[in-house]
Design a protein around this motif. Sequence first.
Motif, short mmCIF file in Angstrom:
data_model
loop_
_atom_site.label_atom_id
_atom_site.label_comp_id
_atom_site.label_asym_id
_atom_site.label_seq_id
_atom_site.Cartn_x
_atom_site.Cartn_y
_atom_site.Cartn_z
N ARG A 45 8.35 -4.57 2.90
CA ARG A 45 7.98 -4.12 1.54
C ARG A 45 7.82 -5.30 0.60
O ARG A 45 6.89 -5.36 -0.20
N ALA A 46 8.73 -6.27 0.69
CA ALA A 46 8.65 -7.46 -0.17
C ALA A 46 7.37 -8.23 0.13
O ALA A 46 6.70 -8.69 -0.79
N ARG A 47 7.04 -8.37 1.40
CA ARG A 47 5.80 -9.06 1.78
C ARG A 47 4.58 -8.31 1.24
O ARG A 47 3.65 -8.90 0.70
N ALA A 48 4.62 -6.99 1.37
CA ALA A 48 3.50 -6.18 0.88
C ALA A 48 3.34 -6.33 -0.62
O ALA A 48 2.22 -6.41 -1.13
N GLU A 49 4.43 -6.40 -1.35
CA GLU A 49 4.37 -6.52 -2.81
C GLU A 49 3.80 -7.88 -3.23
O GLU A 49 3.33 -8.02 -4.35
N GLN A 50 3.84 -8.85 -2.36
CA GLN A 50 3.28 -10.17 -2.66
C GLN A 50 1.90 -10.35 -2.04
O GLN A 50 1.39 -11.47 -1.97
N SER A 51 1.30 -9.24 -1.58
CA SER A 51 0.01 -9.28 -0.91
C SER A 51 -0.92 -8.24 -1.51
O SER A 51 -0.53 -7.46 -2.37
N TRP A 52 -2.14 -8.23 -1.01
CA TRP A 52 -3.15 -7.29 -1.46
C TRP A 52 -3.87 -6.72 -0.24
O TRP A 52 -3.74 -7.26 0.86
N LYS A 53 -4.62 -5.64 -0.46
CA LYS A 53 -5.40 -5.03 0.62
C LYS A 53 -6.66 -4.42 0.03
O LYS A 53 -6.70 -4.09 -1.16
N ILE A 54 -7.67 -4.30 0.87
CA ILE A 54 -8.95 -3.75 0.41
C ILE A 54 -9.19 -2.41 1.08
O ILE A 54 -9.14 -2.30 2.31
N GLN A 55 -9.47 -1.41 0.27
CA GLN A 55 -9.86 -0.09 0.76
C GLN A 55 -11.38 -0.13 0.89
O GLN A 55 -12.08 -0.38 -0.09
N PRO A 56 -11.90 0.11 2.09
CA PRO A 56 -13.36 0.05 2.27
C PRO A 56 -14.09 1.10 1.43
O PRO A 56 -13.52 2.12 1.05
N GLN A 57 -15.35 0.83 1.19
CA GLN A 57 -16.21 1.76 0.45
C GLN A 57 -16.37 3.02 1.29
O GLN A 57 -16.61 2.96 2.49
N ARG A 58 -16.23 4.19 0.63
CA ARG A 58 -16.36 5.47 1.34
C ARG A 58 -16.98 6.52 0.42
O ARG A 58 -16.62 6.59 -0.74
#
Length: 109
Positions: A45-58
């Motif tokens: 969770r800590a790693r995720a909070e310091q990261s980002w992600k992209i939701q593809p176009q849909r």
Amino acid sequence: MSGGISDLDKNRALAEWLEWQLRQVRGRIRELEVKEQQEARARQRARAEQSWKIQPQRGGMPAMLHRGGCTLFKSELGFLDREEALIALAEPDIEPCQICNPQTGLASG
């Protein structure tokens, strides 16, 4: 028998005590395994909070940048670091999530 405890009784008592100790140790191992799993989830969770992600176009919706911990989009893919998220956010076809507000975490660094 001379009125004392026989070797057989001593060994039975020893066996019972060792079985009790083994149950205690196995219980402690279970506790430690649970604690280790909880700590691993906390690190994720800590790693995720310091990261980002992209939701593809849909379905006509634009691609969207999320904080790594945003629950609106669960990613099977890896996370982006700060530099990659800045690049993604600069793209005209990627919008920031209005819920997790990923640009906030990008402002400092």
